[in-house]
Write an enzyme that holds these catalytic residues in place. Structure first.
Site, PDB file in Angstrom:
ATOM      1  CB  THR A   1      -0.965   0.005   1.201  1.00 39.67           C
ATOM      2  OG1 THR A   1      -1.808  -1.149   1.112  1.00 39.67           O
ATOM      3  CG2 THR A   1      -1.827   1.252   1.230  1.00 39.67           C
ATOM      4  CB  CYS A   2       3.877   2.209   1.921  1.00 40.68           C
ATOM      5  SG  CYS A   2       3.236   1.764   3.543  1.00 40.68           S
TER       6      CYS A   2
END
Length: 166
Positions: free
Chosen positions: A55-56
């Protein structure tokens, strides 16, 4: 929110330099003294559980990179991407995302100490330990103007939410 940002907050980072632009080049970690560097400025702190995590890397930080000019136009002097990863990993993460602007800083919150003190940490399984949660903070002239922690997704800590809060 109009709380004063805590005093004596220090992170660690490796400043980007063209001489150390290669992702495998190792710089020397130095302290990032929040009081000294950002006393009279507007800063966005965007925290991530880990550099190079799905996600990052795919959804959270790239939009900040893409909209950095819009953030500056909205009065932001600096963006700090914060994680409990060490400064070497954070430096490599910034390079992997193509960030070269000195006002876009990839910093380490060692042991997630700052995040823990602010109630913004995660206790993950032993293989991962204590991490920074996914959150965003806007600090302007030493005053916290916005804090949003996401338990899933990036709705509150993403760049669009930050831009809307500026």
């Amino acid at each position: 929110m109009t709380d004063k940002f805590p005093e004596d907050v220090k992170f660690l980072y490796i400043a980007y330099t063209p001489a150390k632009a290669d992702i495998t080049a190792c710089g020397i970690p130095i302290p990032l003294d929040f009081d000294k560097e950002f006393r009279d400025k507007t800063v966005v702190i965007v925290a991530i559980p880990g550099a190079f995590t799905p996600t990052c890397t795919a959804n959270h930080i790239p939009p900040f990179v893409e909209k950095f000019t819009a953030l500056k136009s909205a009065g932001v002097d600096a963006v700090i991407v914060l994680s409990a990863n060490d400064p070497f990993v954070q430096s490599a993460f910034g390079k992997a995302l193509g960030v070269t602007d000195e006002a876009f800083i990839f910093a380490s919150d060692p042991g997630a100490e700052f995040s823990k003190s602010a109630g913004l940490s995660l206790d993950l399984p032993p293989a991962f330990g204590t991490r920074t949660a996914r959150y965003a903070i806007i600090v302007s002239n030493g005053v916290v103007k916005y804090v949003e922690k996401d338990s899933e997704g990036v709705a509150g800590s993403g760049v669009d939410a930050v831009l809307a809060a500026l």
